[in-house]
Design a protein around this motif. Structure first.
Motif, PDB file in Angstrom:
ATOM      1  N   SER A 183       0.787  -1.167   0.041  1.00 23.00           N
ATOM      2  CA  SER A 183       0.097   0.139  -0.228  1.00 23.00           C
ATOM      3  C   SER A 183       0.901   1.332  -0.079  1.00 23.00           C
ATOM      4  O   SER A 183       0.297   2.202  -0.462  1.00 23.00           O
ATOM      5  N   VAL A 184       1.720   1.262   0.816  1.00 23.82           N
ATOM      6  CA  VAL A 184       2.872   2.246   0.738  1.00 23.82           C
ATOM      7  C   VAL A 184       3.587   2.714  -0.754  1.00 23.82           C
ATOM      8  O   VAL A 184       3.652   3.692  -1.002  1.00 23.82           O
ATOM      9  N   GLY A 185       3.949   1.453  -1.411  1.00 21.40           N
ATOM     10  CA  GLY A 185       4.079   1.666  -2.665  1.00 21.40           C
ATOM     11  C   GLY A 185       3.267   2.170  -3.727  1.00 21.40           C
ATOM     12  O   GLY A 185       3.535   3.181  -4.648  1.00 21.40           O
ATOM     13  N   ALA A 186       2.073   1.663  -3.621  1.00 23.29           N
ATOM     14  CA  ALA A 186       0.791   2.581  -4.219  1.00 23.29           C
ATOM     15  C   ALA A 186       0.853   3.948  -3.920  1.00 23.29           C
ATOM     16  O   ALA A 186       0.524   4.766  -5.117  1.00 23.29           O
ATOM     17  N   ILE A 187       0.694   4.363  -2.635  1.00 21.43           N
ATOM     18  CA  ILE A 187       0.957   5.685  -2.258  1.00 21.43           C
ATOM     19  C   ILE A 187       2.017   6.490  -2.775  1.00 21.43           C
ATOM     20  O   ILE A 187       1.751   7.623  -3.502  1.00 21.43           O
ATOM     21  N   GLU A 188       3.096   5.949  -2.945  1.00 19.68           N
ATOM     22  CA  GLU A 188       4.324   6.668  -3.472  1.00 19.68           C
ATOM     23  C   GLU A 188       4.129   6.693  -5.005  1.00 19.68           C
ATOM     24  O   GLU A 188       4.695   7.796  -5.599  1.00 19.68           O
ATOM     25  N   LEU A 189       3.816   5.744  -5.697  1.00 17.30           N
ATOM     26  CA  LEU A 189       3.574   5.708  -7.203  1.00 17.30           C
ATOM     27  C   LEU A 189       2.346   7.009  -7.370  1.00 17.30           C
ATOM     28  O   LEU A 189       2.786   7.693  -8.348  1.00 17.30           O
ATOM     29  N   LEU A 190       1.411   7.095  -6.610  1.00 11.52           N
ATOM     30  CA  LEU A 190       0.462   8.102  -7.160  1.00 11.52           C
ATOM     31  C   LEU A 190       0.794   9.459  -6.660  1.00 11.52           C
ATOM     32  O   LEU A 190       0.664  10.443  -7.268  1.00 11.52           O
ATOM     33  N   MET A 191       1.726   9.584  -5.543  1.00  9.96           N
ATOM     34  CA  MET A 191       2.239  10.616  -5.221  1.00  9.96           C
ATOM     35  C   MET A 191       3.355  11.355  -6.368  1.00  9.96           C
ATOM     36  O   MET A 191       3.271  12.424  -6.727  1.00  9.96           O
ATOM     37  N   VAL A 192       4.014  10.310  -6.764  1.00 11.33           N
ATOM     38  CA  VAL A 192       5.225  10.844  -7.928  1.00 11.33           C
ATOM     39  C   VAL A 192       4.615  11.391  -9.170  1.00 11.33           C
ATOM     40  O   VAL A 192       4.857  12.071  -9.823  1.00 11.33           O
ATOM     41  N   PHE A 193       3.486  10.795  -9.666  1.00  7.81           N
ATOM     42  CA  PHE A 193       2.547  11.067 -10.765  1.00  7.81           C
ATOM     43  C   PHE A 193       1.713  12.188 -10.365  1.00  7.81           C
ATOM     44  O   PHE A 193       0.580  12.373 -11.313  1.00  7.81           O
ATOM     45  N   GLY A 194       1.633  12.907  -9.239  1.00  9.50           N
ATOM     46  CA  GLY A 194       0.838  13.932  -8.857  1.00  9.50           C
ATOM     47  C   GLY A 194      -0.672  13.642  -8.673  1.00  9.50           C
ATOM     48  O   GLY A 194      -1.596  14.375  -8.711  1.00  9.50           O
ATOM     49  N   GLN A 195      -0.922  12.295  -8.230  1.00  5.75           N
ATOM     50  CA  GLN A 195      -2.508  11.852  -7.901  1.00  5.75           C
ATOM     51  C   GLN A 195      -2.682  12.170  -6.409  1.00  5.75           C
ATOM     52  O   GLN A 195      -3.892  12.026  -6.335  1.00  5.75           O
ATOM     53  N   ILE A 196      -1.901  12.339  -5.880  1.00  5.04           N
ATOM     54  CA  ILE A 196      -2.031  12.344  -4.298  1.00  5.04           C
ATOM     55  C   ILE A 196      -1.151  13.603  -3.597  1.00  5.04           C
ATOM     56  O   ILE A 196       0.138  13.778  -4.266  1.00  5.04           O
ATOM     57  N   ASP A 197      -1.664  14.517  -3.039  1.00  2.00           N
ATOM     58  CA  ASP A 197      -0.926  15.472  -2.462  1.00  2.00           C
ATOM     59  C   ASP A 197       0.370  15.218  -1.509  1.00  2.00           C
ATOM     60  O   ASP A 197       0.182  14.422  -0.555  1.00  2.00           O
ATOM     61  N   ALA A 198       1.587  15.468  -2.042  1.00  2.00           N
ATOM     62  CA  ALA A 198       2.888  15.158  -1.453  1.00  2.00           C
ATOM     63  C   ALA A 198       2.696  15.312   0.053  1.00  2.00           C
ATOM     64  O   ALA A 198       3.632  14.777   0.922  1.00  2.00           O
TER      65      ALA A 198
END
Length: 298
Positions: free
Chosen positions: A177-192
């Motif tokens: 799940s943390v990996g998925a969060i980091e992927l979404l963060m890098v691609f701008g889909q989650i507020d860093a």
């Protein structure tokens, strides 16, 4: 030490359990969705909720399709509920109920986030409330624990009959799940700014996963059940060793751990996140494939 080939000749009854990739993918999807909703208590981002909803639905469909009862099983559960003939001692019944709640609940959550049917400030405030996300956090963790206990209840496969597996599934699901969060963060889909803790969490989770894997194998190798020892040996130097050492330990845990400690490069972060997610899947697959029935010697 017993040789695997010799062990297979002890009795014609002995063979691998043959729970294949369908169940491995189910366990992986439920772990991603379950521990993802646990972490979503601190994330609360729409795109992450959409991903977790898709994982919950896919995981449930996989396990139901494995039972070859795509339509019969849901109707059987509903019939049991309406007739109050609930088999609360059945892990399968409890699991299907938990997974159904996760699917329906996550779909409801996604519809609120997308503004489909459930529109308005009232619904948005509820979706962002602590109590609402707390319920999903508990439900997600319960589904992940269930997926681990499902293996521990397998009769005649002592390698899986370990209380460490639910713990390992929780930690591995959190790493995924943390990996998925980091992927979404890098691609701008989650507020860093909402997930500044992800890097530190990733490091500690990977360390905990490696220690838990060591404990699991140590307990299995020390077991008085022959099939439990053979299962552990098949991971260490048997037919599943390549998947285990390369897919789970090296590329699934050690490489992401070292890379996360040494660099904050987004390009590296994408690679380590993908490796961690794949490693979680291969961990479940390798443990499944290493399950051997304990022989009954006449």
């Amino acid at each position: 030490m017993t040789n695997i080939a010799d062990f297979n000749l002890m009795t014609t009854q002995l063979e691998a359990a043959h729970w294949g990739w369908t169940i491995a993918l189910f366990l992986w999807a439920v772990g991603l969705s379950g521990m993802g909703f646990f972490l979503n208590y601190w994330v609360r981002q729409k795109k992450f909720v959409y991903l977790l909803t898709a994982a919950a639905i896919i995981g449930t469909l996989l396990v139901v399709s494995h039972l070859a009862r795509m339509l019969n099983l849901p109707f059987a559960v509903l019939s049991s509920v309406f007739d109050m003939a609930l088999n609360l001692s059945s892990w399968m019944f409890i699991g299907i109920c938990l997974l159904s709640l996760l699917c329906v609940g996550s779909l409801f959550y996604s519809m609120i986030c997308a503004g489909i049917l459930f529109k308005g400030e009232k619904w948005q405030q509820m979706a962002d409330s602590n109590w609402f996300n707390g319920i999903f956090s508990v439900l997600g963790a319960a589904c992940t624990v269930y997926s681990g206990f499902l293996l521990t209840q397998a009769v005649g496969i002592p390698f899986w009959n370990s209380a460490i597996i639910p713990i390992l599934w929780i930690i591995s699901g959190m790493a995924c799940s943390v990996g998925a969060i980091e992927l979404l963060m890098v691609f701008g889909q989650i507020d860093a700014n909402r997930v500044k803790w992800s890097r530190t969490t990733s490091i500690w989770v990977e360390i905990a996963e490696l220690l838990t894997i060591f404990a699991f194998l140590h307990v299995s190798l020390s077991s008085n059940m022959e099939a439990a020892r053979v299962g552990a040996e098949s991971l260490l130097y048997g037919p599943n060793a390549l998947m285990f050492w390369l897919g789970v330990i090296l590329f699934g845990s050690l490489v992401p751990l070292v890379a996360t400690i040494l660099t904050r490069s987004h390009k590296v972060l994408v690679c380590t996140a993908v490796l961690g997610i794949i490693g979680a899947l291969l961990l479940r697959a390798s443990v499944l494939f290493a399950g051997y029935y304990d022989p009954i010697l006449m």
